[in-house]
Design an enzyme around this catalytic site. Structure first.
Site, PDB file in Angstrom:
ATOM      1  N   ARG A 122      -8.685  -3.359  -0.233  1.00 28.63           N
ATOM      2  CA  ARG A 122      -8.686  -2.620   1.043  1.00 28.63           C
ATOM      3  C   ARG A 122      -8.901  -1.121   0.838  1.00 28.63           C
ATOM      4  O   ARG A 122      -8.448  -0.540  -0.147  1.00 28.63           O
ATOM      5  CB  ARG A 122      -7.400  -2.936   1.813  1.00 28.63           C
ATOM      6  N   SER A 171      -6.433   5.073  13.539  1.00 24.67           N
ATOM      7  CA  SER A 171      -5.628   4.302  12.586  1.00 24.67           C
ATOM      8  C   SER A 171      -4.207   4.819  12.559  1.00 24.67           C
ATOM      9  O   SER A 171      -3.935   5.952  12.169  1.00 24.67           O
ATOM     10  CB  SER A 171      -6.224   4.399  11.175  1.00 24.67           C
ATOM     11  N   GLN A 173      -1.940   3.727  10.604  1.00 26.62           N
ATOM     12  CA  GLN A 173      -1.464   3.838   9.223  1.00 26.62           C
ATOM     13  C   GLN A 173      -1.847   5.191   8.637  1.00 26.62           C
ATOM     14  O   GLN A 173      -1.030   5.850   7.989  1.00 26.62           O
ATOM     15  CB  GLN A 173      -2.047   2.701   8.379  1.00 26.62           C
ATOM     16  N   ASP A 324      -5.092  -6.256  16.393  1.00 23.97           N
ATOM     17  CA  ASP A 324      -4.544  -7.365  15.595  1.00 23.97           C
ATOM     18  C   ASP A 324      -4.574  -8.687  16.364  1.00 23.97           C
ATOM     19  O   ASP A 324      -4.355  -9.746  15.777  1.00 23.97           O
ATOM     20  CB  ASP A 324      -3.102  -7.052  15.172  1.00 23.97           C
ATOM     21  N   ARG A 355     -12.161  -9.843   9.261  1.00 27.07           N
ATOM     22  CA  ARG A 355     -11.797 -10.679  10.416  1.00 27.07           C
ATOM     23  C   ARG A 355     -12.943 -10.918  11.384  1.00 27.07           C
ATOM     24  O   ARG A 355     -12.803 -11.752  12.265  1.00 27.07           O
ATOM     25  CB  ARG A 355     -10.594 -10.074  11.153  1.00 27.07           C
ATOM     26  N   ARG A 399      -3.195 -14.067  10.317  1.00 22.01           N
ATOM     27  CA  ARG A 399      -3.568 -14.163  11.741  1.00 22.01           C
ATOM     28  C   ARG A 399      -4.695 -15.187  11.965  1.00 22.01           C
ATOM     29  O   ARG A 399      -4.767 -15.790  13.030  1.00 22.01           O
ATOM     30  CB  ARG A 399      -3.939 -12.789  12.284  1.00 22.01           C
TER      31      ARG A 399
HETATM   32  C1  S3P Z   1      -0.531  -0.937  11.693  1.00 17.56           C
HETATM   33  C2  S3P Z   1      -1.637  -0.344  12.208  1.00 17.56           C
HETATM   34  C3  S3P Z   1      -2.892  -1.041  12.486  1.00 17.56           C
HETATM   35  C4  S3P Z   1      -2.722  -2.551  12.436  1.00 17.56           C
HETATM   36  C5  S3P Z   1      -1.890  -2.992  11.291  1.00 17.56           C
HETATM   37  C6  S3P Z   1      -0.521  -2.359  11.344  1.00 17.56           C
HETATM   38  C7  S3P Z   1       0.670  -0.123  11.500  1.00 17.56           C
HETATM   39  O1  S3P Z   1      -3.844  -0.646  11.562  1.00 17.56           O
HETATM   40  O2  S3P Z   1      -3.976  -3.186  12.434  1.00 17.56           O
HETATM   41  O3  S3P Z   1      -1.747  -4.406  11.318  1.00 17.56           O
HETATM   42  O4  S3P Z   1       1.783  -0.679  11.378  1.00 17.56           O
HETATM   43  O5  S3P Z   1       0.549   1.100  11.474  1.00 17.56           O
HETATM   44  P1  S3P Z   1      -4.563   0.788  11.668  1.00 17.56           P
HETATM   45  O6  S3P Z   1      -3.996   1.677  10.650  1.00 17.56           O
HETATM   46  O7  S3P Z   1      -6.002   0.499  11.430  1.00 17.56           O
HETATM   47  O8  S3P Z   1      -4.276   1.325  13.054  1.00 17.56           O
END
Ligand code: S3P
Length: 444
Positions: A122, A171, A173, A324, A355, A399
């Site tokens: 990733r 994002s 994250q 998601d 996905r 998922r």
């Molecule tokens: C998440 C953010 C999402 C999501 C992931 C969990 C998180 O990703 O798809 O399953 O807990 O911050 P992104 O960082 O692409 O928004």
């Protein structure tokens, strides 16, 4: 693990309490290590991904003690973390590794982070690049276009620099990693997002007293004049809407006397799937609407079958708000009249699997036409007749496995889902929950 699903002949019914939200659980754990006071966390989910964040903070000096149905986390405060004695295993969890990058970027010691085969593919440049702009040291594997785990984060020899940064993608994250690093920076770090990614971090860091200001798509942390103290008494983790979405879809597709899912997080950054379902003509009712700490919650209720679902388009902000849930929305689309188009969802390509490809492959296994596109897919609905019973390879993606299991309820024979072990990363009780509702599904 394999899942075996047989066609559903009776409507589903019952009440299921879905485990704690995975995103909020990660944050409750990873933010609590920064607290000067013990934090009591209630409702934490039992998925393996949250377990990775729990292990990570204990490796960094926090303690976690069970107290009845809660966990009490005693953190180290901002400046008390210790170097772990071994590399930290983030398993399948993208949130664990990316948030740790931000948490560790400003520490005086170096930490190695690694994960399983999926996580090792990733992309991490999205966190490494802006953290490097802040002066943090991060290194990973060069894999052609991107940087992948294992990663070495730190040591930071001096305080990080504040940045003004526009994220190239929506994002949560990346945003959260930068907010955590910003606590260790000098001055005001300001982030702008192109879309409405989940905002749990903003809500939870503000609750802990972080010097954070949100202005539409801009979030700023200003450390000047701040006493570098985070503190709180506890977090209540609401039920996970991303897990709930599978049971909601199962109830809509197989029909339901009444299916009730209490205390599900209804934060608008997470409920795009409810908006899409409504646009398709399905009805999910929200009852007992209230709040749990900084998050809105409600009981999701499905009654009766969704008659006459129609195709819809999911794009722009709605794609971000349902990112998601797109695999399970694709299963609903497979039952809708017309062609459902998903656009602006290129992020799906870099989730636990690609996905876009795995969702289409899953639908094709049921005889449903799905065209993969660079930024999404198009599903040709089959509103009448059973799906062709097929064999789905989940490609290690939780998922895809759960979406395939729900589709199997509508097939003309037994469906087998291979490579479904990773259901345990987010929802170990999925099979039991479906059985409680009356679905004939087993795991072997
Ligand atoms: C998440 C953010 C999402 C999501 C992931 C969990 C998180 O990703 O798809 O399953 O807990 O911050 P992104 O960082 O692409 O928004």
């Amino acid at each position: 693990m394999k899942l075996h699903v047989t066609p559903q002949s009776r409507p589903l019914g019952g009440t299921v309490t879905i485990p704690g939200d995975k995103s909020i659980g990660h944050r409750a754990l990873l933010f609590s290590i920064l607290s000067a006071t013990p934090i009591r966390v209630r409702g934490l989910g039992d998925g393996a991904d949250n377990g990775r964040s729990a292990k990570a903070i204990t490796a960094l000096g926090a303690t976690i003690a069970r107290d009845g149905d809660a966990f009490v986390i005693t953190g180290t405060g901002l400046d008390g973390m210790r170097a772990p004695t071994a590399p930290i295993d983030c398993g399948n969890s993208g949130t664990t590794i990316r948030l740790l990058c931000g948490l560790l970027a400003g520490q005086r010691f170096a930490t190695t982070l690694f994960g399983d085969a999926s996580l090792s593919k990733r992309p991490m440049r999205r966190v490494i690049e802006p953290l490097s702009l802040m002066g943090a040291k991060l290194a990973g594997e060069g894999s052609g276009l991107d940087i992948t785990p294992p990663l070495v984060v730190g040591p930071a020899l001096e305080r990080l620099a504040a940045i003004d940064y526009t994220l190239p993608m929506a994002s949560a994250q990346v945003k959260t990693a930068l907010l955590l690093a910003a606590l260790y920076a000098d001055g005001a770090t300001s982030l702008v997002e192109p879309g409405p990614s989940r905002d749990h971090s903003e809500r939870m860091l503000a609750y802990l007293g972080a010097p954070l200001v949100v202005d539409h798509r801009r979030v700023t942390i200003e450390t000047r004049g701040w006493d570098r103290r985070l503190a709180g008494s506890g977090f209540e983790v609401p039920s996970d809407p991303s897990s709930a979405a599978f049971l909601v879809a199962a109830a809509l597709l197989a029909g339901a006397t009444e299916v009730r899912l209490p205390k599900v997080c209804t934060n608008p950054t997470r409920t795009g799937f409810l908006v899409a379902i409504e646009a398709m003509g399905g009805t999910v009712t929200l009852e007992d609407v209230r709040t749990a700490g900084p998050e809105p919650i409600a009981t999701l209720v499905v009654r009766g079958p969704a008659q006459g679902l129609r195709a819809t388009e999911i794009a722009g902000d709605l794609a971000v708000r349902s990112i998601d849930e797109l695999p399970i929305l694709a299963v609903l689309a497979a039952r809708a009249k017309g062609t459902t188009i998903v656009r602006d969802a290129e992020e799906l390509r870099v989730k636990e699997s690609d996905r876009i490809e795995t969702t289409c492959a899953m639908l094709r296994a049921f005889g449903v036409a799905c065209e993969a596109r660079p930024d999404g897919f198009a599903v040709e609905g089959r509103p009448d007749g059973a799906f062709t019973a097929g064999r789905v390879h989940a490609d290690g993606d939780h998922r895809i496995a759960m979406a395939g299991a729900v589709a199997g309820l509508l097939a003309d024979g037994e469906t087998v889902i291979d490579d479904a072990d990773n259901v345990a990363t987010s929802y170990p009780g999925f099979v039991a929950a479906m059985q409680t509702l009356g679905a004939s599904i087993t795991a072997t």
